[in-house]
Design a protein around this motif. Structure first.
Motif, PDB file in Angstrom:
ATOM      1  N   VAL A   1       0.865  -1.180   0.000  1.00 51.99           N
ATOM      2  CA  VAL A   1       0.000   0.000   0.000  1.00 51.99           C
ATOM      3  C   VAL A   1       0.899   1.228   0.000  1.00 51.99           C
ATOM      4  N   TYR A   2       0.715   2.087  -0.990  1.00 47.70           N
ATOM      5  CA  TYR A   2       1.598   3.240  -1.168  1.00 47.70           C
ATOM      6  C   TYR A   2       0.832   4.520  -0.837  1.00 47.70           C
ATOM      7  N   SER A   3       0.299   4.574   0.370  1.00 47.73           N
ATOM      8  CA  SER A   3      -0.387   5.756   0.866  1.00 47.73           C
ATOM      9  C   SER A   3      -0.344   5.689   2.388  1.00 47.73           C
ATOM     10  N   CYS A   4      -0.794   6.757   3.012  1.00 49.49           N
ATOM     11  CA  CYS A   4      -0.667   6.894   4.466  1.00 49.49           C
ATOM     12  C   CYS A   4      -1.375   5.781   5.211  1.00 49.49           C
ATOM     13  N   ALA A   5      -0.679   5.138   6.124  1.00 50.16           N
ATOM     14  CA  ALA A   5      -1.277   4.129   6.987  1.00 50.16           C
ATOM     15  C   ALA A   5      -2.036   4.812   8.132  1.00 50.16           C
ATOM     16  N   TYR A   6      -2.742   4.012   8.915  1.00 53.36           N
ATOM     17  CA  TYR A   6      -3.565   4.535  10.008  1.00 53.36           C
ATOM     18  C   TYR A   6      -3.122   3.852  11.287  1.00 53.36           C
ATOM     19  N   TRP A   7      -2.377   4.601  12.115  1.00 53.65           N
ATOM     20  CA  TRP A   7      -1.704   4.022  13.278  1.00 53.65           C
ATOM     21  C   TRP A   7      -2.575   4.109  14.510  1.00 53.65           C
ATOM     22  N   PRO A   8      -2.526   3.093  15.361  1.00 57.30           N
ATOM     23  CA  PRO A   8      -3.361   3.102  16.564  1.00 57.30           C
ATOM     24  C   PRO A   8      -2.848   4.023  17.652  1.00 57.30           C
ATOM     25  N   ALA A   9      -1.551   4.269  17.673  1.00 54.20           N
ATOM     26  CA  ALA A   9      -0.962   5.081  18.742  1.00 54.20           C
ATOM     27  C   ALA A   9       0.155   5.925  18.169  1.00 54.20           C
ATOM     28  N   PRO A  10      -0.165   7.037  17.512  1.00 56.67           N
ATOM     29  CA  PRO A  10       0.880   7.855  16.882  1.00 56.67           C
ATOM     30  C   PRO A  10       1.981   8.291  17.833  1.00 56.67           C
ATOM     31  N   GLU A  11       1.643   8.473  19.107  1.00 57.26           N
ATOM     32  CA  GLU A  11       2.666   8.945  20.043  1.00 57.26           C
ATOM     33  C   GLU A  11       3.801   7.938  20.197  1.00 57.26           C
ATOM     34  N   SER A  12       3.467   6.653  20.109  1.00 55.33           N
ATOM     35  CA  SER A  12       4.490   5.640  20.324  1.00 55.33           C
ATOM     36  C   SER A  12       4.832   4.874  19.059  1.00 55.33           C
ATOM     37  N   ALA A  13       4.101   5.167  17.968  1.00 52.36           N
ATOM     38  CA  ALA A  13       4.301   4.454  16.700  1.00 52.36           C
ATOM     39  C   ALA A  13       4.158   2.952  16.899  1.00 52.36           C
ATOM     40  N   GLY A  14       3.249   2.548  17.787  1.00 46.42           N
ATOM     41  CA  GLY A  14       3.062   1.130  18.055  1.00 46.42           C
ATOM     42  C   GLY A  14       2.425   0.417  16.879  1.00 46.42           C
ATOM     43  N   GLY A  15       2.605  -0.890  16.855  1.00 45.15           N
ATOM     44  CA  GLY A  15       2.030  -1.695  15.791  1.00 45.15           C
ATOM     45  C   GLY A  15       2.953  -1.784  14.588  1.00 45.15           C
ATOM     46  N   THR A  16       2.634  -2.726  13.716  1.00 48.71           N
ATOM     47  CA  THR A  16       3.443  -2.917  12.515  1.00 48.71           C
ATOM     48  C   THR A  16       2.877  -2.095  11.358  1.00 48.71           C
ATOM     49  N   LEU A  17       3.703  -1.894  10.347  1.00 41.14           N
ATOM     50  CA  LEU A  17       3.259  -1.184   9.153  1.00 41.14           C
ATOM     51  C   LEU A  17       2.103  -1.928   8.501  1.00 41.14           C
ATOM     52  N   GLU A  18       2.191  -3.250   8.442  1.00 38.23           N
ATOM     53  CA  GLU A  18       1.150  -4.040   7.791  1.00 38.23           C
ATOM     54  C   GLU A  18      -0.182  -3.892   8.539  1.00 38.23           C
ATOM     55  N   GLU A  19      -0.143  -3.884   9.861  1.00 43.70           N
ATOM     56  CA  GLU A  19      -1.372  -3.706  10.641  1.00 43.70           C
ATOM     57  C   GLU A  19      -1.965  -2.321  10.413  1.00 43.70           C
ATOM     58  N   ALA A  20      -1.106  -1.316  10.369  1.00 44.93           N
ATOM     59  CA  ALA A  20      -1.591   0.050  10.174  1.00 44.93           C
ATOM     60  C   ALA A  20      -2.175   0.238   8.777  1.00 44.93           C
ATOM     61  N   GLN A  21      -1.600  -0.404   7.786  1.00 46.19           N
ATOM     62  CA  GLN A  21      -2.165  -0.304   6.438  1.00 46.19           C
ATOM     63  C   GLN A  21      -3.501  -1.048   6.352  1.00 46.19           C
ATOM     64  N   ARG A  22      -3.585  -2.201   7.003  1.00 47.07           N
ATOM     65  CA  ARG A  22      -4.859  -2.921   7.046  1.00 47.07           C
ATOM     66  C   ARG A  22      -5.924  -2.049   7.699  1.00 47.07           C
ATOM     67  N   ASP A  23      -5.567  -1.364   8.788  1.00 45.61           N
ATOM     68  CA  ASP A  23      -6.526  -0.505   9.480  1.00 45.61           C
ATOM     69  C   ASP A  23      -6.961   0.651   8.582  1.00 45.61           C
ATOM     70  N   LYS A  24      -6.046   1.170   7.762  1.00 45.28           N
ATOM     71  CA  LYS A  24      -6.425   2.245   6.839  1.00 45.28           C
ATOM     72  C   LYS A  24      -7.420   1.753   5.799  1.00 45.28           C
ATOM     73  N   LEU A  25      -7.162   0.582   5.218  1.00 42.38           N
ATOM     74  CA  LEU A  25      -8.080   0.027   4.221  1.00 42.38           C
ATOM     75  C   LEU A  25      -9.451  -0.248   4.839  1.00 42.38           C
ATOM     76  N   GLU A  26      -9.455  -0.715   6.084  1.00 40.66           N
ATOM     77  CA  GLU A  26     -10.728  -0.953   6.757  1.00 40.66           C
ATOM     78  C   GLU A  26     -11.433   0.365   7.065  1.00 40.66           C
ATOM     79  N   LEU A  27     -10.685   1.385   7.454  1.00 42.27           N
ATOM     80  CA  LEU A  27     -11.277   2.692   7.706  1.00 42.27           C
ATOM     81  C   LEU A  27     -11.974   3.215   6.457  1.00 42.27           C
ATOM     82  N   VAL A  28     -11.317   3.098   5.314  1.00 46.89           N
ATOM     83  CA  VAL A  28     -11.921   3.532   4.043  1.00 46.89           C
ATOM     84  C   VAL A  28     -13.181   2.720   3.763  1.00 46.89           C
TER      85      VAL A  28
END
Length: 433
Positions: A166-193
């Protein structure tokens, strides 16, 4: 020349009228500047010639891409230190002309010319895309620009983007700590859309600028919709079709090499446009919005995920980023988010929600840079060393631009509201249905 670094530092500071915010290491091994500052490595005199004959961002970029300039240490710290020189001073020829009226500035420029030595300016690195004359954002020029950026090898993009592709902004669960993996954050972005679009089984989705098929696959697999994905990149389409087949979704997903303007087989229940609208261009944006509006059923939703720039005091003086235009996204244009909303509404849409996810893109870009740096030797083998340097510079600089609010990214949800006025959205829009 003995002690080239000290000489270079003095001349540059005389030219700028300000202290150099980095330490300089010159081609003769000498160093000068603050001892604890990031180190800018000037590998040869050719770097000076590039900067002198193209002052500002583009000259710096050419020297970086060619390997004439480098950074020893933290690239982010170096770019942050140089930010005022790169982004604030810019390349305004009038400002340069005014500065050269000062005898001390002229003397410094002559000194740098002597230090740089002959010959005249070197040719730009091969990765630079030369601008052609004529109209922008025709079908032919858009296809050429997209190919320049995306048809550089799917293996290279796999290395940078990781398994999500995925070549666009991911959706992170905890921006302050950058927790989670890139793949999880991209999955969350696709689900958000998907959730914002209200995708349900049996719906028909158009994914404009479908890339390597990630949104199409997510929507079909997780929400049971039928998807048409369009891209101008042959390499993206081939990769996406292979993924669709491997997922067993060929009966639900069609991937086309097609300009969005040539899509005529609506209506669709929903449209996703994720990181594509930046390529449309200011002159064509209303046409883009009107075409997507026409492709939607009454009550259908558009999710427009797009990078935005800050408004200028004088919008008529705005110009595209020289480095990005020459090396990264030829003919790409950023607009303020207010302009985007206005154009969508002029096309007939009712804009119902806007979510800024600026900090999320900074986190995403830093992960991409880390992937590239970790696989550097393989990356330079998959593409050219110059091309890899382009990607490292633009992603690191973009991360800082998002962090410092020079640019942002927004998800705009718009509806083709029917004449009845019933949007189909819940009263509390953050409880997405």
């Amino acid at each position: 020349m003995a002690d080239a670094a000290l000489r270079l530092k003095g001349l540059v500071e005389q030219l700028l009228g300000a202290p150099l915010p980095v330490r300089v290491r010159a081609w003769d091994g000498t160093e000068a500047g603050p001892p604890d500052a990031p180190v800018l490595v000037v590998r040869n005199r050719r770097a000076l010639r590039r900067l002198l004959f193209k002052p500002g961002e583009l000259g710096l970029a050419r020297a970086w891409v060619a390997g004439d300039l480098d950074v020893d240490g933290d690239l982010y710290a170096a770019l942050d230190a140089l930010a005022d020189l790169i982004w604030e001073r810019g390349e305004d020829a009038r400002t340069l002309g005014q500065a050269l009226r000062d005898p001390e500035v002229r003397a410094a420029a002559r000194g740098l010319l002597r230090l740089a030595g002959p010959p005249l300016p070197p040719a730009p690195p091969a990765e630079e895309m030369r601008r052609r004359r004529g109209h922008l954002h025709t079908r032919r020029t858009d296809k050429r620009a997209i190919s320049h950026h995306y048809d550089v090898g799917n293996d290279f993009y796999e290395l940078v983007l990781g398994p999500s592709m995925v070549y666009s902004c991911a959706y992170w669960p905890a921006p302050e700590s950058a927790g989670g993996t890139l793949e999880e954050a991209q999955r969350d972005k696709l689900e958000l859309v998907s959730v914002k679009l209200g995708l349900k089984p049996g719906m028909r989705l158009l994914d404009v600028g479908c890339g390597w098929g990630s949104m199409a696959i997510h929507a079909a697999r997780e929400h049971g919709v039928d998807v048409v994905g369009v891209t101008l990149s042959q390499e993206q389409a081939a990769y996406a079709r292979k993924r669709v087949a491997e997922e067993g979704l060929t009966d639900r997903i069609e991937i086309r090499v097609q300009d969005y303007r040539d899509v005529t087989d609506g209506p669709f229940d929903a449209i996703s446009s994720i990181g594509m609208a930046e390529h449309v261009g200011a002159e064509k944006y209303l046409q883009y919005a009107r075409h997507l509006y026409a492709l939607l059923k009454p009550g259908g939703r558009l999710l427009n995920h797009q990078i935005a720039r800050r408004p200028q005091r004088d919008e008529s003086a705005y110009d595209v980023d020289a480095f990005i235009d020459a090396y990264v996204f030829p003919d790409g244009e950023l607009a303020p988010v207010g302009t985007t909303v206005t154009q969508l509404e002029r096309a007939g849409f009712e804009v119902r929600d806007l979510e800024s996810i600026r900090e999320h893109y900074a986190l995403t870009l830093r992960r991409w840079v880390a992937n590239l740096e970790a696989g550097w030797d393989r990356a330079t083998g998959l593409v050219s060393p110059g091309r890899a340097r382009v990607w490292r510079l633009y992603m690191a600089a973009s991360a800082l631009a998002f962090e410092h609010n020079r640019i942002g990214v927004n998800q705009v949800l718009a509806v083709r509201t029917p004449e009845s006025g019933t949007s189909g959205l819940p009263l509390r829009t953050r409880t997405w249905n």
